[in-house]
Design a protein around this motif. Structure first.
Motif, PDB file in Angstrom:
ATOM      1  N   UNK A 127       0.788  -1.168   0.104  1.00 51.52           N
ATOM      2  CA  UNK A 127      -0.018  -0.007   0.186  1.00 51.52           C
ATOM      3  C   UNK A 127       1.115   1.253  -0.096  1.00 51.52           C
ATOM      4  N   UNK A 128       0.376   2.184  -0.570  1.00 48.49           N
ATOM      5  CA  UNK A 128       0.943   3.665  -0.698  1.00 48.49           C
ATOM      6  C   UNK A 128       0.054   4.567   0.020  1.00 48.49           C
ATOM      7  N   UNK A 129       0.589   5.651   0.802  1.00 46.76           N
ATOM      8  CA  UNK A 129      -0.143   6.658   1.182  1.00 46.76           C
ATOM      9  C   UNK A 129      -0.490   7.590   0.004  1.00 46.76           C
ATOM     10  N   UNK A 130      -1.581   8.038   0.058  1.00 46.96           N
ATOM     11  CA  UNK A 130      -1.914   8.806  -1.114  1.00 46.96           C
ATOM     12  C   UNK A 130      -1.019  10.304  -1.249  1.00 46.96           C
ATOM     13  N   UNK A 131      -0.544  10.193  -2.534  1.00 42.94           N
ATOM     14  CA  UNK A 131       0.460  11.366  -2.682  1.00 42.94           C
ATOM     15  C   UNK A 131       2.050  10.819  -2.780  1.00 42.94           C
ATOM     16  N   UNK A 132       2.081   9.621  -2.356  1.00 44.62           N
ATOM     17  CA  UNK A 132       3.688   9.177  -2.383  1.00 44.62           C
ATOM     18  C   UNK A 132       3.752   8.591  -3.989  1.00 44.62           C
ATOM     19  N   UNK A 133       3.952   9.379  -4.852  1.00 40.45           N
ATOM     20  CA  UNK A 133       4.375   8.948  -6.362  1.00 40.45           C
ATOM     21  C   UNK A 133       5.379   8.402  -6.541  1.00 40.45           C
ATOM     22  N   UNK A 134       6.565   8.495  -5.559  1.00 36.11           N
ATOM     23  CA  UNK A 134       7.810   7.920  -5.998  1.00 36.11           C
ATOM     24  C   UNK A 134       7.651   6.352  -5.516  1.00 36.11           C
ATOM     25  N   UNK A 137       5.470   4.643  -8.405  1.00 37.25           N
ATOM     26  CA  UNK A 137       6.457   4.304  -9.581  1.00 37.25           C
ATOM     27  C   UNK A 137       7.107   3.114  -9.306  1.00 37.25           C
ATOM     28  N   UNK A 138       7.552   2.674  -7.996  1.00 36.78           N
ATOM     29  CA  UNK A 138       8.404   1.700  -7.845  1.00 36.78           C
ATOM     30  C   UNK A 138       7.519   0.163  -7.961  1.00 36.78           C
ATOM     31  N   UNK A 139       6.229   0.437  -7.314  1.00 38.54           N
ATOM     32  CA  UNK A 139       5.172  -0.776  -7.448  1.00 38.54           C
ATOM     33  C   UNK A 139       4.995  -1.026  -8.829  1.00 38.54           C
ATOM     34  N   UNK A 140       4.597   0.095  -9.640  1.00 41.03           N
ATOM     35  CA  UNK A 140       4.291   0.092 -11.292  1.00 41.03           C
ATOM     36  C   UNK A 140       5.420  -0.765 -12.002  1.00 41.03           C
ATOM     37  N   UNK A 141       6.660  -0.156 -11.683  1.00 35.36           N
ATOM     38  CA  UNK A 141       7.921  -0.814 -12.275  1.00 35.36           C
ATOM     39  C   UNK A 141       8.135  -2.291 -11.810  1.00 35.36           C
ATOM     40  N   UNK A 142       7.531  -2.805 -10.653  1.00 37.41           N
ATOM     41  CA  UNK A 142       7.607  -4.258 -10.248  1.00 37.41           C
ATOM     42  C   UNK A 142       6.517  -5.075 -10.544  1.00 37.41           C
ATOM     43  N   UNK A 143       5.700  -4.535 -11.510  1.00 32.98           N
ATOM     44  CA  UNK A 143       4.419  -5.072 -11.933  1.00 32.98           C
ATOM     45  C   UNK A 143       3.200  -5.320 -10.964  1.00 32.98           C
ATOM     46  N   UNK A 144       3.402  -4.401  -9.827  1.00 33.64           N
ATOM     47  CA  UNK A 144       2.233  -4.581  -9.176  1.00 33.64           C
ATOM     48  C   UNK A 144       0.942  -3.779  -9.714  1.00 33.64           C
ATOM     49  N   UNK A 145      -0.275  -3.972  -9.405  1.00 32.46           N
ATOM     50  CA  UNK A 145      -1.313  -3.527  -9.991  1.00 32.46           C
ATOM     51  C   UNK A 145      -1.944  -2.601  -8.919  1.00 32.46           C
ATOM     52  N   UNK A 146      -2.553  -1.376  -9.422  1.00 29.46           N
ATOM     53  CA  UNK A 146      -3.007  -0.360  -8.444  1.00 29.46           C
ATOM     54  C   UNK A 146      -4.486  -1.036  -8.167  1.00 29.46           C
ATOM     55  N   UNK A 147      -4.635  -0.858  -6.828  1.00 30.42           N
ATOM     56  CA  UNK A 147      -6.149  -1.441  -6.462  1.00 30.42           C
ATOM     57  C   UNK A 147      -6.838  -0.199  -5.873  1.00 30.42           C
ATOM     58  N   UNK A 148      -7.736  -0.335  -5.217  1.00 30.41           N
ATOM     59  CA  UNK A 148      -8.577   0.771  -4.583  1.00 30.41           C
ATOM     60  C   UNK A 148      -8.160   1.674  -3.652  1.00 30.41           C
ATOM     61  N   UNK A 149      -8.843   2.782  -3.353  1.00 23.90           N
ATOM     62  CA  UNK A 149      -8.390   3.911  -2.263  1.00 23.90           C
ATOM     63  C   UNK A 149      -9.037   3.331  -1.307  1.00 23.90           C
ATOM     64  N   UNK A 150      -8.423   3.292  -0.041  1.00 26.79           N
ATOM     65  CA  UNK A 150      -9.027   2.953   1.200  1.00 26.79           C
ATOM     66  C   UNK A 150      -8.688   3.896   2.269  1.00 26.79           C
ATOM     67  N   UNK A 151      -9.530   4.019   3.500  1.00 26.50           N
ATOM     68  CA  UNK A 151      -9.122   4.962   4.341  1.00 26.50           C
ATOM     69  C   UNK A 151      -8.589   3.903   5.713  1.00 26.50           C
TER      70      UNK A 151
END
Length: 172
Positions: A127-134, A137-151
């Motif tokens: 999981x990444x905190x909203x706004x942690x774009x760096x 990008x790490x997770x995207x390059x490592x083939x992770x798929x973005x999931x839902x936004x949660x609180x």
């Protein structure tokens, strides 16, 4: 799932956290954006860093996951860990400024994810905190798929990520 003591990366390695790695935890807690984007507490003193490392060593000994130090040429540049939870392993990481921009975070995420998937996990989560774009990008390059936004229960907004064995690239 018992974690290995070491994983080799191109030009670096992941090694199991040791008691003397409290110095790295101490340093990470003083990097302005580490507490901002992770659950690292800010400005941990020596005792707090030692206790934090001790809790993680106990977590590993109890088979609940654990952390690795990311080393390059003998220098500790960050940590990456895998928490073993009921809904699958969860990945987390933090790097010192000297360890950033070198591709080490992406390689560490790929290596630990690949290891978990090869050792029985169906999916690895992060999981990444909203706004942690760096970190995104790490997770995207490592083939992770973005999931839902949660609180989270503490009110922090996070984006869930996952990587299944079918989405992992074959090592080159």
């Amino acid at each position: 799932m018992e974690l290995p003591d070491e994983l080799v990366l191109p030009g670096a390695r992941l090694r199991a956290l040791r008691e003397d790695d409290w110095l790295l935890d101490h340093a990470l807690s003083r990097v302005v954006d580490v507490p901002q984007w992770t659950y690292y507490p800010a400005d941990v003193d020596e005792q707090g860093a030692r206790e934090r490392v001790g809790r993680n060593l106990a977590q590993r000994a109890e088979g609940r996951g654990g952390r690795f130090v990311v080393e390059r040429s003998g220098d500790a540049l960050g940590t990456i860990g895998l928490g073993l939870r009921n809904d699958g392993p969860h990945l987390y990481y933090a790097f010192l400024p000297a360890g950033r921009g070198l591709g080490l975070a992406t390689e560490a995420v790929r290596a630990l994810t690949r290891w978990a998937l090869e050792h029985g996990a169906d999916v690895v989560n992060a999981k990444t905190m909203v706004g942690n774009t760096a970190s995104e990008r790490v997770l995207e390059r490592a083939s992770f798929r973005r999931g839902p936004l949660e609180v989270e229960p503490d009110g922090v907004s996070v984006i869930r990520w996952s990587c299944a064995s079918s989405s992992q690239p074959t090592p080159q």
